[in-house]
Design a protein around this motif. Structure first.
Motif, PDB file in Angstrom:
ATOM      1  N   SER A  92      -5.516  -7.077  57.401  1.00 27.52           N
ATOM      2  CA  SER A  92      -6.017  -8.413  57.686  1.00 27.52           C
ATOM      3  C   SER A  92      -6.649  -8.392  59.079  1.00 27.52           C
ATOM      4  CB  SER A  92      -4.873  -9.430  57.622  1.00 27.52           C
ATOM      5  OG  SER A  92      -5.361 -10.729  57.884  1.00 27.52           O
ATOM      6  N   LEU A  93      -7.947  -8.644  59.134  1.00 25.66           N
ATOM      7  CA  LEU A  93      -8.696  -8.563  60.392  1.00 25.66           C
ATOM      8  C   LEU A  93      -9.038  -9.955  60.900  1.00 25.66           C
ATOM      9  CD1 LEU A  93     -11.073  -5.725  59.185  1.00 25.66           C
ATOM     10  CD2 LEU A  93      -9.162  -5.483  60.783  1.00 25.66           C
ATOM     11  N   ASP A  94      -8.925 -10.143  62.210  1.00 32.51           N
ATOM     12  CA  ASP A  94      -9.237 -11.462  62.768  1.00 32.51           C
ATOM     13  C   ASP A  94     -10.365 -11.427  63.794  1.00 32.51           C
ATOM     14  OD1 ASP A  94      -7.999 -10.349  64.972  1.00 32.51           O
ATOM     15  OD2 ASP A  94      -6.603 -12.006  65.291  1.00 32.51           O
ATOM     16  N   SER A  95     -11.059 -10.311  63.924  1.00 25.57           N
ATOM     17  CA  SER A  95     -12.176 -10.212  64.863  1.00 25.57           C
ATOM     18  C   SER A  95     -13.418  -9.760  64.112  1.00 25.57           C
ATOM     19  CB  SER A  95     -11.859  -9.220  65.986  1.00 25.57           C
ATOM     20  OG  SER A  95     -13.013  -8.980  66.761  1.00 25.57           O
ATOM     21  N   LYS A  96     -14.365 -10.657  63.989  1.00 29.88           N
ATOM     22  CA  LYS A  96     -15.612 -10.335  63.292  1.00 29.88           C
ATOM     23  C   LYS A  96     -16.344  -9.196  63.998  1.00 29.88           C
ATOM     24  CE  LYS A  96     -19.808 -12.589  61.605  1.00 29.88           C
ATOM     25  NZ  LYS A  96     -20.549 -13.844  61.536  1.00 29.88           N
ATOM     26  N   GLU A  97     -16.298  -9.192  65.320  1.00 28.54           N
ATOM     27  CA  GLU A  97     -16.997  -8.176  66.106  1.00 28.54           C
ATOM     28  C   GLU A  97     -16.370  -6.792  65.920  1.00 28.54           C
ATOM     29  OE1 GLU A  97     -15.725 -11.042  67.472  1.00 28.54           O
ATOM     30  OE2 GLU A  97     -17.638 -12.133  67.426  1.00 28.54           O
ATOM     31  N   ALA A  98     -15.051  -6.721  65.844  1.00 29.42           N
ATOM     32  CA  ALA A  98     -14.356  -5.438  65.729  1.00 29.42           C
ATOM     33  C   ALA A  98     -14.192  -4.979  64.279  1.00 29.42           C
ATOM     34  CB  ALA A  98     -12.979  -5.527  66.390  1.00 29.42           C
ATOM     35  N   ALA A  99     -14.505  -5.829  63.325  1.00 28.63           N
ATOM     36  CA  ALA A  99     -14.270  -5.499  61.914  1.00 28.63           C
ATOM     37  C   ALA A  99     -14.915  -4.183  61.480  1.00 28.63           C
ATOM     38  CB  ALA A  99     -14.711  -6.649  61.012  1.00 28.63           C
ATOM     39  N   PRO A 100     -16.178  -3.894  61.821  1.00 23.38           N
ATOM     40  CA  PRO A 100     -16.761  -2.625  61.349  1.00 23.38           C
ATOM     41  C   PRO A 100     -15.999  -1.384  61.825  1.00 23.38           C
ATOM     42  CG  PRO A 100     -18.502  -4.106  62.079  1.00 23.38           C
ATOM     43  CD  PRO A 100     -17.188  -4.735  62.472  1.00 23.38           C
ATOM     44  N   LYS A 101     -15.620  -1.334  63.105  1.00 24.44           N
ATOM     45  CA  LYS A 101     -14.900  -0.145  63.590  1.00 24.44           C
ATOM     46  C   LYS A 101     -13.485  -0.089  63.024  1.00 24.44           C
ATOM     47  CE  LYS A 101     -12.795  -1.555  67.973  1.00 24.44           C
ATOM     48  NZ  LYS A 101     -12.617  -1.282  69.387  1.00 24.44           N
ATOM     49  N   MET A 102     -12.847  -1.234  62.818  1.00 26.18           N
ATOM     50  CA  MET A 102     -11.503  -1.260  62.245  1.00 26.18           C
ATOM     51  C   MET A 102     -11.523  -0.819  60.778  1.00 26.18           C
ATOM     52  SD  MET A 102      -9.622  -2.102  64.766  1.00 26.18           S
ATOM     53  CE  MET A 102      -8.061  -2.740  64.205  1.00 26.18           C
ATOM     54  N   MET A 103     -12.524  -1.275  60.034  1.00 27.29           N
ATOM     55  CA  MET A 103     -12.639  -0.890  58.631  1.00 27.29           C
ATOM     56  C   MET A 103     -12.957   0.605  58.511  1.00 27.29           C
ATOM     57  SD  MET A 103     -14.526  -4.267  57.078  1.00 27.29           S
ATOM     58  CE  MET A 103     -14.580  -3.675  55.393  1.00 27.29           C
ATOM     59  N   ALA A 104     -13.789   1.118  59.406  1.00 29.60           N
ATOM     60  CA  ALA A 104     -14.118   2.552  59.386  1.00 29.60           C
ATOM     61  C   ALA A 104     -12.879   3.391  59.675  1.00 29.60           C
ATOM     62  CB  ALA A 104     -15.221   2.860  60.398  1.00 29.60           C
ATOM     63  N   ALA A 105     -12.078   2.983  60.647  1.00 29.72           N
ATOM     64  CA  ALA A 105     -10.852   3.718  60.982  1.00 29.72           C
ATOM     65  C   ALA A 105      -9.884   3.703  59.811  1.00 29.72           C
ATOM     66  CB  ALA A 105     -10.194   3.105  62.222  1.00 29.72           C
ATOM     67  N   ALA A 106      -9.690   2.542  59.198  1.00 32.68           N
ATOM     68  CA  ALA A 106      -8.765   2.424  58.069  1.00 32.68           C
ATOM     69  C   ALA A 106      -9.264   3.204  56.862  1.00 32.68           C
ATOM     70  CB  ALA A 106      -8.571   0.951  57.708  1.00 32.68           C
ATOM     71  N   THR A 107     -10.541   3.148  56.612  1.00 24.48           N
ATOM     72  CA  THR A 107     -11.119   3.847  55.464  1.00 24.48           C
ATOM     73  C   THR A 107     -10.980   5.358  55.615  1.00 24.48           C
ATOM     74  OG1 THR A 107     -12.635   2.014  55.071  1.00 24.48           O
ATOM     75  CG2 THR A 107     -13.222   4.123  54.092  1.00 24.48           C
ATOM     76  N   SER A 108     -11.080   5.861  56.843  1.00 21.47           N
ATOM     77  CA  SER A 108     -10.931   7.309  57.042  1.00 21.47           C
ATOM     78  C   SER A 108      -9.522   7.777  56.656  1.00 21.47           C
ATOM     79  CB  SER A 108     -11.262   7.707  58.485  1.00 21.47           C
ATOM     80  OG  SER A 108     -10.258   7.282  59.378  1.00 21.47           O
ATOM     81  N   VAL A 109      -8.510   6.985  56.983  1.00 26.68           N
ATOM     82  CA  VAL A 109      -7.136   7.328  56.602  1.00 26.68           C
ATOM     83  C   VAL A 109      -6.965   7.179  55.085  1.00 26.68           C
ATOM     84  CG1 VAL A 109      -4.689   6.796  56.920  1.00 26.68           C
ATOM     85  CG2 VAL A 109      -6.253   6.637  58.860  1.00 26.68           C
ATOM     86  N   SER A 110      -7.541   6.149  54.521  1.00 21.50           N
ATOM     87  CA  SER A 110      -7.453   5.917  53.087  1.00 21.50           C
ATOM     88  C   SER A 110      -8.052   7.084  52.295  1.00 21.50           C
ATOM     89  CB  SER A 110      -8.181   4.615  52.733  1.00 21.50           C
ATOM     90  OG  SER A 110      -8.247   4.430  51.343  1.00 21.50           O
ATOM     91  N   LYS A 111      -9.183   7.576  52.738  1.00 23.95           N
ATOM     92  CA  LYS A 111      -9.827   8.707  52.047  1.00 23.95           C
ATOM     93  C   LYS A 111      -8.978   9.966  52.134  1.00 23.95           C
ATOM     94  CE  LYS A 111     -14.607   7.195  52.379  1.00 23.95           C
ATOM     95  NZ  LYS A 111     -15.914   7.408  52.991  1.00 23.95           N
ATOM     96  N   ARG A 112      -8.361  10.210  53.285  1.00 22.27           N
ATOM     97  CA  ARG A 112      -7.515  11.402  53.449  1.00 22.27           C
ATOM     98  C   ARG A 112      -6.264  11.351  52.577  1.00 22.27           C
ATOM     99  NH1 ARG A 112      -7.745  10.730  58.943  1.00 22.27           N
ATOM    100  NH2 ARG A 112      -5.496  10.620  59.082  1.00 22.27           N
ATOM    101  N   THR A 113      -5.711  10.160  52.393  1.00 23.98           N
ATOM    102  CA  THR A 113      -4.451  10.025  51.660  1.00 23.98           C
ATOM    103  C   THR A 113      -4.651   9.676  50.188  1.00 23.98           C
ATOM    104  OG1 THR A 113      -4.252   7.686  52.248  1.00 23.98           O
ATOM    105  CG2 THR A 113      -3.209   9.296  53.735  1.00 23.98           C
TER     106      THR A 113
END
Length: 195
Positions: A92-113
């Motif tokens: 759950s993200l609450d910063s529109k500005e930080a959303a792209p970098k947060m989603m990229a970080a989370a997606t990288s872990v998701s792909k690995r696992t």
């Protein structure tokens, strides 16, 4: 070797994921069972384990703002656990500005696992100067109020909109113990038995 509830062969291993962070006196053990369907020859397997039935509609929801490194660490500590496949995972993200970098970080872990993530986007709270006094308006501008609003959003979304039965709420800067999800798996039935 032991056997799980479905009669599958299980082994106990010393947990080493976070051993560097623990003192030498702290030791945790994790029971690792083969994935459902991967069983020893001649052993019976249920199509759905009791734990899967108890955790239907269960999610881990991580409330995150803008610390992508912390989010990656939190997700790694969760998604690498043997019981991770029993839960839904939501960021759950609450910063529109930080959303792209947060989603990229989370997606990288998701792909690995190989574990899928959902993303929710909390919108900022609208404040109306006509209905709030100056002290209330000042408070709604604080970080505490923003965090409180994010929790309100996540709780409403989880239980009212998504209809989840069980949810674990964490913040992005928490790395959990190697048996964190196993604890919730093994005690989920208590929530049903003791309302």
């Amino acid at each position: 070797p032991a056997h799980d509830e479905a009669g599958q062969r299980c082994e106990v291993h010393k947990a080493g994921q976070h051993a560097a962070a623990e003192s030498s006196a702290d030791v945790a053990f994790v029971k690792r069972c083969p994935p459902r369907g991967a069983h020893q020859e001649g052993e019976a397997c249920e199509s759905t384990s009791p734990a899967e039935r108890d955790l239907q509609g269960a999610a881990v929801i991580i409330l995150a703002h803008d610390r992508d490194d912390n989010l990656k660490s939190a997700l790694e500590s969760l998604l690498l656990q043997p019981d991770a496949g029993l839960f839904q995972f939501v960021i759950s993200l609450d910063s529109k500005e930080a959303a792209p970098k947060m989603m990229a970080a989370a997606t990288s872990v998701s792909k690995r696992t190989g574990i899928k993530l959902q993303f929710w986007h909390a919108t900022p709270r609208e404040t109306d100067g006509a209905t709030l006094n100056p002290e209330q308006l000042k408070w709604f501008g604080t970080n505490t109020a923003k965090i409180a609003h994010h929790y309100w959003f996540a709780l409403e979304r989880a239980f009212m909109k998504e209809g989840l039965e069980h949810a674990i709420f964490l913040e992005e800067d928490l790395a959990v113990a190697p048996d964190f999800l196993a604890l919730f798996r093994s005690t989920a039935w208590l929530l049903q038995e003791d309302p």
